[in-house]
Design an enzyme around this catalytic site. Structure first.
Site, PDB file in Angstrom:
ATOM      1  N   LYS A   1       2.084   5.954  -3.217  1.00 55.91           N
ATOM      2  CA  LYS A   1       3.028   6.815  -3.921  1.00 55.91           C
ATOM      3  C   LYS A   1       2.710   6.869  -5.414  1.00 55.91           C
ATOM      4  O   LYS A   1       2.815   7.920  -6.060  1.00 55.91           O
ATOM      5  CB  LYS A   1       4.453   6.319  -3.691  1.00 55.91           C
ATOM      6  CG  LYS A   1       5.004   6.665  -2.323  1.00 55.91           C
ATOM      7  CD  LYS A   1       5.189   8.174  -2.157  1.00 55.91           C
ATOM      8  CE  LYS A   1       5.990   8.535  -0.941  1.00 55.91           C
ATOM      9  NZ  LYS A   1       6.235   9.989  -0.845  1.00 55.91           N
TER      10      LYS A   1
ATOM     11  N   ILE B   1       0.838  -1.199   0.000  1.00 58.32           N
ATOM     12  CA  ILE B   1       0.000   0.000   0.000  1.00 58.32           C
ATOM     13  C   ILE B   1       0.873   1.249   0.000  1.00 58.32           C
ATOM     14  O   ILE B   1       0.485   2.295  -0.516  1.00 58.32           O
ATOM     15  CB  ILE B   1      -0.979  -0.003   1.196  1.00 58.32           C
ATOM     16  CG1 ILE B   1      -2.110   1.019   0.969  1.00 58.32           C
ATOM     17  CG2 ILE B   1      -0.280   0.265   2.506  1.00 58.32           C
ATOM     18  CD1 ILE B   1      -3.037   0.667  -0.154  1.00 58.32           C
ATOM     19  N   TYR B   2       2.073   1.161   0.557  1.00 53.00           N
ATOM     20  CA  TYR B   2       3.013   2.291   0.495  1.00 53.00           C
ATOM     21  C   TYR B   2       3.316   2.627  -0.961  1.00 53.00           C
ATOM     22  O   TYR B   2       3.215   3.786  -1.385  1.00 53.00           O
ATOM     23  CB  TYR B   2       4.299   1.936   1.242  1.00 53.00           C
ATOM     24  CG  TYR B   2       5.445   2.899   0.998  1.00 53.00           C
ATOM     25  CD1 TYR B   2       5.411   4.190   1.519  1.00 53.00           C
ATOM     26  CD2 TYR B   2       6.554   2.525   0.241  1.00 53.00           C
ATOM     27  CE1 TYR B   2       6.447   5.086   1.295  1.00 53.00           C
ATOM     28  CE2 TYR B   2       7.595   3.407   0.018  1.00 53.00           C
ATOM     29  CZ  TYR B   2       7.541   4.685   0.540  1.00 53.00           C
ATOM     30  OH  TYR B   2       8.563   5.563   0.312  1.00 53.00           O
ATOM     31  N   ALA B   3       3.694   1.620  -1.731  1.00 50.54           N
ATOM     32  CA  ALA B   3       4.005   1.840  -3.142  1.00 50.54           C
ATOM     33  C   ALA B   3       2.772   2.303  -3.907  1.00 50.54           C
ATOM     34  O   ALA B   3       2.854   3.200  -4.762  1.00 50.54           O
ATOM     35  CB  ALA B   3       4.561   0.559  -3.758  1.00 50.54           C
TER      36      ALA B   3
END
Length: 337
Positions: free
Chosen positions: A157, A152-154
């Site tokens: 972003k 979910i971080y990627a």
């Protein structure tokens, strides 16, 4: 004196960038949420150093608090915005995914709105090499698709990259997105591999080495990275008249003043070699705990930094052994170890 709003100014990269901009004669206003994701005293120390400069001021507020953020931005009236603030940490995104939507997506929307409102001459925003996800053709280039994020971080972003392109197109807002590759150096975050490894080796604790050491990273020294960002401030993207104007290998959008740029050392280093360098610098062996690949991780990252060099004449090149030595020297001094 050019006014630059830097979000994440008490963070690792933001602190180094603010120092460089102040040294280069900019007026800098830093905004940071001072979250407790890691030791707040480290963030406070960074801000105290910056506040010694007469051209630095700060606001402590969360990006997603639109009222507080807008009040700070409107009072400062920036001519440039460098947006570095984010909820960091690939692994933490598995445990607390909502924090990444709030800070990285909602917060970035607030930044873009401020940039539109103040008609800044250049909006520069941090993305990450993690957006390359499951791509396996190395080195990574800015023009390849990034449709397979693994955390979910990627994904958050990647969302900010898409949002940035939309705002650039609709509002003719010159925007550059940076994909950072494994940044390290003095004043680094405690959740970063180098920080954790050095701390553990000095304390005689084991370090976790994932994928049994078959991991490769493009380690980028922080002072090299912020120098690249500083130079890119002057490379303001313009909407091309046609696709024919876009040079081969340039990520410039055909329909917006928008570009994506890798910032990396263009040199993939094996994780076990990285640990070897730490051991050599400290003068004692690490206790190595070899483990399977962690969920959401990728085996290798490696930047093609050719576009950065073509645009600025510069590319990061600090040897990882020299960078590690500088970090260890800072760490020993800061913690008196």
């Amino acid at each position: 004196m050019t006014r630059v709003l830097v979000t994440g100014s008490a963070g690792f990269i933001g602190f180094h960038l603010a120092k460089l901009l102040l040294a280069d004669g900019f007026r800098v206003h830093g905004l940071d949420g001072m979250t407790d994701y890691y030791d707040v005293s480290l963030k406070q120390r960074r801000h105290r150093i910056l506040l010694k400069h007469p051209n630095f001021s700060k606001t402590e507020a969360m990006l997603e608090d639109s009222e507080a953020f807008n009040r700070a931005a409107d009072h400062f009236a920036p001519q440039l915005i460098v947006h570095l603030a984010a909820q960091a940490g690939v692994r933490h995104s598995l445990e607390n995914p909502r924090a990444y939507i709030d800070a990285n997506v909602v917060g970035t929307f607030n930044v873009m709105e401020a940039a539109r409102r103040h008609q800044v001459r250049h909006l520069l925003m941090a993305s990450t090499s993690s957006v390359y996800g499951a791509n396996d053709e190395l080195p990574f280039t800015e023009t390849e698709k990034t449709d397979t994020p693994l955390t979910i971080y990627a994904a958050a972003k990647k969302a900010t990259e898409s949002m940035g392109h939309a705002y650039a197109h609709v509002w003719n807002l010159p925007t550059t997105m940076f994909r950072f590759f494994t940044v390290y150096g003095p004043w680094g975050r405690p959740d970063m591999a180098l920080y954790k490894f050095v701390d553990a080796v000095l304390e005689g604790r084991p370090i976790d080495i994932y994928n049994h050491g078959e991991m490769y990273r493009d380690f980028t020294y922080v002072e090299d990275l912020v120098r690249a960002v500083r130079l890119m401030i002057e490379v303001v993207p313009a909407r091309p008249a046609s696709k024919r104007e876009i040079a081969l290998g340039d990520s410039l959008s055909p329909v917006a003043p928008f570009r994506v740029v890798n910032i990396g050392n263009s040199d993939k280093v094996k994780l076990t070699d990285f640990v070897d360098a730490i051991e050599a610098c400290i003068g004692q062996p690490a206790i190595r705990n070899y483990m399977d690949m962690q969920k959401g991780d990728v085996p290798a990252t490696w930047a093609d930094a050719g576009l950065l060099q073509r645009l600025t004449g510069y590319r990061p090149q600090t040897d990882v052994r020299k960078g590690i030595a500088r970090f260890v020297a800072w760490y020993r001094d800061y913690y008196q170890k």
